[in-house]
Motif scaffolding. Structure first.
Motif, PDB file in Angstrom:
ATOM      1  N   THR A   1      -7.575   3.965  10.639  1.00  0.00           N
ATOM      2  CA  THR A   1      -8.005   5.030   9.736  1.00  0.00           C
ATOM      3  C   THR A   1      -7.276   6.333  10.072  1.00  0.00           C
ATOM      4  N   PHE A   2      -7.570   7.378   9.293  1.00  0.00           N
ATOM      5  CA  PHE A   2      -6.832   8.629   9.410  1.00  0.00           C
ATOM      6  C   PHE A   2      -7.038   9.266  10.786  1.00  0.00           C
ATOM      7  N   ASP A   3      -5.912   9.519  11.468  1.00  0.00           N
ATOM      8  CA  ASP A   3      -5.940  10.210  12.763  1.00  0.00           C
ATOM      9  C   ASP A   3      -4.580  10.872  12.943  1.00  0.00           C
ATOM     10  N   SER A   4      -4.499  12.146  12.610  1.00  0.00           N
ATOM     11  CA  SER A   4      -3.212  12.840  12.627  1.00  0.00           C
ATOM     12  C   SER A   4      -2.721  13.144  14.041  1.00  0.00           C
ATOM     13  N   LYS A   5      -3.617  13.124  15.027  1.00  0.00           N
ATOM     14  CA  LYS A   5      -3.227  13.514  16.385  1.00  0.00           C
ATOM     15  C   LYS A   5      -2.853  12.316  17.248  1.00  0.00           C
ATOM     16  N   TYR A   6      -3.695  11.277  17.251  1.00  0.00           N
ATOM     17  CA  TYR A   6      -3.460  10.134  18.135  1.00  0.00           C
ATOM     18  C   TYR A   6      -3.147   8.849  17.362  1.00  0.00           C
ATOM     19  N   GLY A   7      -2.927   8.942  16.062  1.00  0.00           N
ATOM     20  CA  GLY A   7      -2.690   7.749  15.256  1.00  0.00           C
ATOM     21  C   GLY A   7      -1.343   7.103  15.551  1.00  0.00           C
ATOM     22  N   GLU A   8      -1.297   5.778  15.391  1.00  0.00           N
ATOM     23  CA  GLU A   8      -0.063   5.010  15.572  1.00  0.00           C
ATOM     24  C   GLU A   8       0.537   4.727  14.199  1.00  0.00           C
ATOM     25  N   TYR A   9       1.779   5.111  14.025  1.00  0.00           N
ATOM     26  CA  TYR A   9       2.416   5.013  12.707  1.00  0.00           C
ATOM     27  C   TYR A   9       3.284   3.751  12.639  1.00  0.00           C
TER      28      TYR A   9
ATOM     29  N   GLU B   1      -3.855  19.765  -2.380  1.00  0.00           N
ATOM     30  CA  GLU B   1      -3.237  20.655  -3.352  1.00  0.00           C
ATOM     31  C   GLU B   1      -2.520  21.799  -2.648  1.00  0.00           C
ATOM     32  N   ASP B   2      -1.612  22.406  -3.375  1.00  0.00           N
ATOM     33  CA  ASP B   2      -0.889  23.584  -2.903  1.00  0.00           C
ATOM     34  C   ASP B   2      -0.600  24.453  -4.111  1.00  0.00           C
ATOM     35  N   ARG B   3      -0.956  25.730  -4.018  1.00  0.00           N
ATOM     36  CA  ARG B   3      -0.785  26.677  -5.121  1.00  0.00           C
ATOM     37  C   ARG B   3      -1.476  26.175  -6.394  1.00  0.00           C
ATOM     38  N   LYS B   4      -2.681  25.680  -6.224  1.00  0.00           N
ATOM     39  CA  LYS B   4      -3.549  25.257  -7.316  1.00  0.00           C
ATOM     40  C   LYS B   4      -3.062  24.010  -8.052  1.00  0.00           C
ATOM     41  N   THR B   5      -2.081  23.293  -7.506  1.00  0.00           N
ATOM     42  CA  THR B   5      -1.599  22.071  -8.140  1.00  0.00           C
ATOM     43  C   THR B   5      -1.647  20.931  -7.131  1.00  0.00           C
ATOM     44  N   PRO B   6      -2.056  19.718  -7.534  1.00  0.00           N
ATOM     45  CA  PRO B   6      -2.081  18.581  -6.612  1.00  0.00           C
ATOM     46  C   PRO B   6      -0.681  18.230  -6.138  1.00  0.00           C
ATOM     47  N   ASN B   7      -0.533  18.066  -4.820  1.00  0.00           N
ATOM     48  CA  ASN B   7       0.798  17.778  -4.271  1.00  0.00           C
ATOM     49  C   ASN B   7       0.792  16.658  -3.227  1.00  0.00           C
ATOM     50  N   GLY B   8      -0.361  16.046  -2.947  1.00  0.00           N
ATOM     51  CA  GLY B   8      -0.400  14.992  -1.942  1.00  0.00           C
ATOM     52  C   GLY B   8      -1.604  14.089  -2.124  1.00  0.00           C
ATOM     53  N   LEU B   9      -1.458  12.845  -1.661  1.00  0.00           N
ATOM     54  CA  LEU B   9      -2.553  11.878  -1.768  1.00  0.00           C
ATOM     55  C   LEU B   9      -2.608  11.057  -0.488  1.00  0.00           C
ATOM     56  N   ILE B  10      -3.799  10.949   0.087  1.00  0.00           N
ATOM     57  CA  ILE B  10      -4.037  10.121   1.280  1.00  0.00           C
ATOM     58  C   ILE B  10      -4.926   8.957   0.859  1.00  0.00           C
ATOM     59  N   LEU B  11      -4.462   7.743   1.129  1.00  0.00           N
ATOM     60  CA  LEU B  11      -5.217   6.532   0.797  1.00  0.00           C
ATOM     61  C   LEU B  11      -5.505   5.783   2.096  1.00  0.00           C
ATOM     62  N   SER B  12      -6.764   5.658   2.433  1.00  0.00           N
ATOM     63  CA  SER B  12      -7.173   5.005   3.677  1.00  0.00           C
ATOM     64  C   SER B  12      -8.076   3.828   3.353  1.00  0.00           C
ATOM     65  N   HIS B  13      -7.681   2.655   3.857  1.00  0.00           N
ATOM     66  CA  HIS B  13      -8.489   1.452   3.657  1.00  0.00           C
ATOM     67  C   HIS B  13      -9.500   1.340   4.803  1.00  0.00           C
ATOM     68  N   LEU B  14     -10.750   1.124   4.449  1.00  0.00           N
ATOM     69  CA  LEU B  14     -11.822   1.091   5.431  1.00  0.00           C
ATOM     70  C   LEU B  14     -12.323  -0.351   5.621  1.00  0.00           C
ATOM     71  N   PRO B  15     -12.775  -0.695   6.818  1.00  0.00           N
ATOM     72  CA  PRO B  15     -13.013   0.159   7.994  1.00  0.00           C
ATOM     73  C   PRO B  15     -11.862   0.207   8.995  1.00  0.00           C
ATOM     74  N   ASN B  16     -10.840  -0.656   8.830  1.00  0.00           N
ATOM     75  CA  ASN B  16      -9.810  -0.796   9.869  1.00  0.00           C
ATOM     76  C   ASN B  16      -8.433  -0.294   9.454  1.00  0.00           C
ATOM     77  N   GLY B  17      -8.321   0.388   8.348  1.00  0.00           N
ATOM     78  CA  GLY B  17      -7.022   0.885   7.919  1.00  0.00           C
ATOM     79  C   GLY B  17      -6.279  -0.161   7.100  1.00  0.00           C
ATOM     80  N   PRO B  18      -5.000   0.084   6.811  1.00  0.00           N
ATOM     81  CA  PRO B  18      -4.155   1.210   7.218  1.00  0.00           C
ATOM     82  C   PRO B  18      -4.372   2.456   6.348  1.00  0.00           C
ATOM     83  N   THR B  19      -3.645   3.517   6.679  1.00  0.00           N
ATOM     84  CA  THR B  19      -3.731   4.782   5.951  1.00  0.00           C
ATOM     85  C   THR B  19      -2.327   5.187   5.498  1.00  0.00           C
ATOM     86  N   ALA B  20      -2.191   5.480   4.223  1.00  0.00           N
ATOM     87  CA  ALA B  20      -0.891   5.872   3.658  1.00  0.00           C
ATOM     88  C   ALA B  20      -0.973   7.309   3.169  1.00  0.00           C
ATOM     89  N   HIS B  21       0.110   8.038   3.411  1.00  0.00           N
ATOM     90  CA  HIS B  21       0.207   9.428   2.947  1.00  0.00           C
ATOM     91  C   HIS B  21       1.346   9.504   1.946  1.00  0.00           C
TER      92      HIS B  21
END
Length: 349
Positions: free
Chosen positions: A323-331, A200-220
């Motif tokens: 799964t979710f990895d913002s630093k070392y994830g492969e896109y 959320e941002d400014r009290k309103t939902p503005n983003g959704l992260i969907l991650s499939h477990l256990p091996n991904g993928p992850t969508a933003h």
């Protein structure tokens, strides 16, 4: 005395001038209608000559009046052409030519090499070996964890609670300051198959992260146009606990196919048709519209639908392997507006 007479004469002239100026618009209006007071009908001139330009009229009120008349004339001409074509089609009957297809941004779409062919062997092999194969082979049943960003506000919390009534076997937990990298191992150990995070941002939902477990993928996704149940007009009663049906529209490319399979894996295989509930993910110009309806068959040909809510719109920002990895994830795919949005007729899903 002479001066007083001159003044009275000048006043009389002024009053005559005023009367003349007051009668001029009436005469002009009578001339425009083609029916003057004398009873003699003047020949009607062309309302708008070929070289006529409304923008050349200096007077604002007159320009607005002429523009409305021009719009009315255009509307009448268009309606007359429609009626003429309709009569011709009725006269020809079965021999009438097919109606022309109107040009839209959707049907003028730029050709994309990644559009999925259902008979392609390579696509079938990829689907049989991807991360969702166990779900589509009915080896696993979905179990969803829904959470939020840190310190969520009321609107975001209510959206999570309403989503849990739409998606069967889903559980809502609050973050309490935990990082996603710590949440994901806990989800895997408790047999969760998917993780949904609503930001959320400014009290309103503005983003959704969907991650499939256990091996991904992850969508933003970017989230917009959020409407909760109370904000939807003429909504139906709250949904029941029946498993809903799912509809996926216009996910035609390889990327869209992956995203569509991610949404499909959130819902169980065996919908309960007695509940008459359906969840729709409709892709149009790379915007994914989510709706939740209840339907009823009024007759053999007519069906009535009633929106239950919530509703929102998603736009894919990135698709990451694993799964979710913002630093070392492969896109696999990242949306780059300056490079990808060069044409309005080019879509990626």
């Amino acid at each position: 005395m002479a001066k007083a007479g001159d003044k009275s004469g000048s006043r009389g002239k002024k009053s005559l001038k005023r009367k003349a100026t007051a009668e001029e618009p009436q005469e002009a209006a009578a001339a425009e209608d083609g029916a003057p007071e004398s009873g003699v009908q003047l020949p009607k001139a062309a309302a708008f000559p070929p070289g006529f330009s409304i923008s050349e009229i200096k007077n604002k009120q007159r320009r607005h009046l002429m523009f409305t008349r021009w719009k009315q004339q255009q509307r009448k001409e268009k309606l007359a052409i429609k009626k003429k074509l309709k009569k011709e089609r009725e006269a020809l009957g079965d021999k009438a030519p097919p109606k022309p297809i109107p040009k839209t941004i959707d049907n003028q779409r730029v050709y994309d090499e990644t559009v999925v062919d259902p008979n392609d062997e390579e696509v079938a092999y990829d689907e049989a070996t991807d991360e969702f194969a166990s779900y589509f082979n009915r080896q696993t049943s979905p179990k969803i964890l829904i959470t939020t960003s840190d310190r969520p506000h009321g609107r975001t919390v209510r959206l999570c609670e309403q989503l849990s009534t739409v998606i069967p076997n889903s559980h809502v937990y609050y973050r309490r300051g935990l990082a996603l990298k710590k949440i994901i191992p806990q989800c895997i150990s408790r047999d969760f198959t998917d993780l949904i995070v609503i930001n959320e941002d400014r009290k309103t939902p503005n983003g959704l992260i969907l991650s499939h477990l256990p091996n991904g993928p992850t969508a933003h996704f970017k989230m917009s146009s959020v409407r909760l149940r109370k904000e939807i007009k003429r909504r139906g009663k709250d949904p029941t606990e029946h498993i809903p049906e799912i509809i996926l529209n216009n996910f035609t490319t390889r990327l869209g196919h992956s995203v569509g399979r991610m949404f499909a894996s959130l819902f169980p295989h065996n919908p309960q048709f007695i509940g008459r509930q359906v969840a729709t993910f409709h892709n149009q110009r790379d915007y994914i519209f989510f709706r939740f309806h209840r339907y009823i068959f009024k007759s053999e040909k007519k069906v009535g639908i009633q929106e239950l809510g919530p509703r929102f719109t998603l736009k894919l920002r990135s698709l990451q392997k694993g799964t979710f990895d913002s630093k070392y994830g492969e896109y696999e795919w990242v949306h780059k507006p300056r490079e990808m949005d060069t044409s309005r007729r080019k879509f990626h899903l």
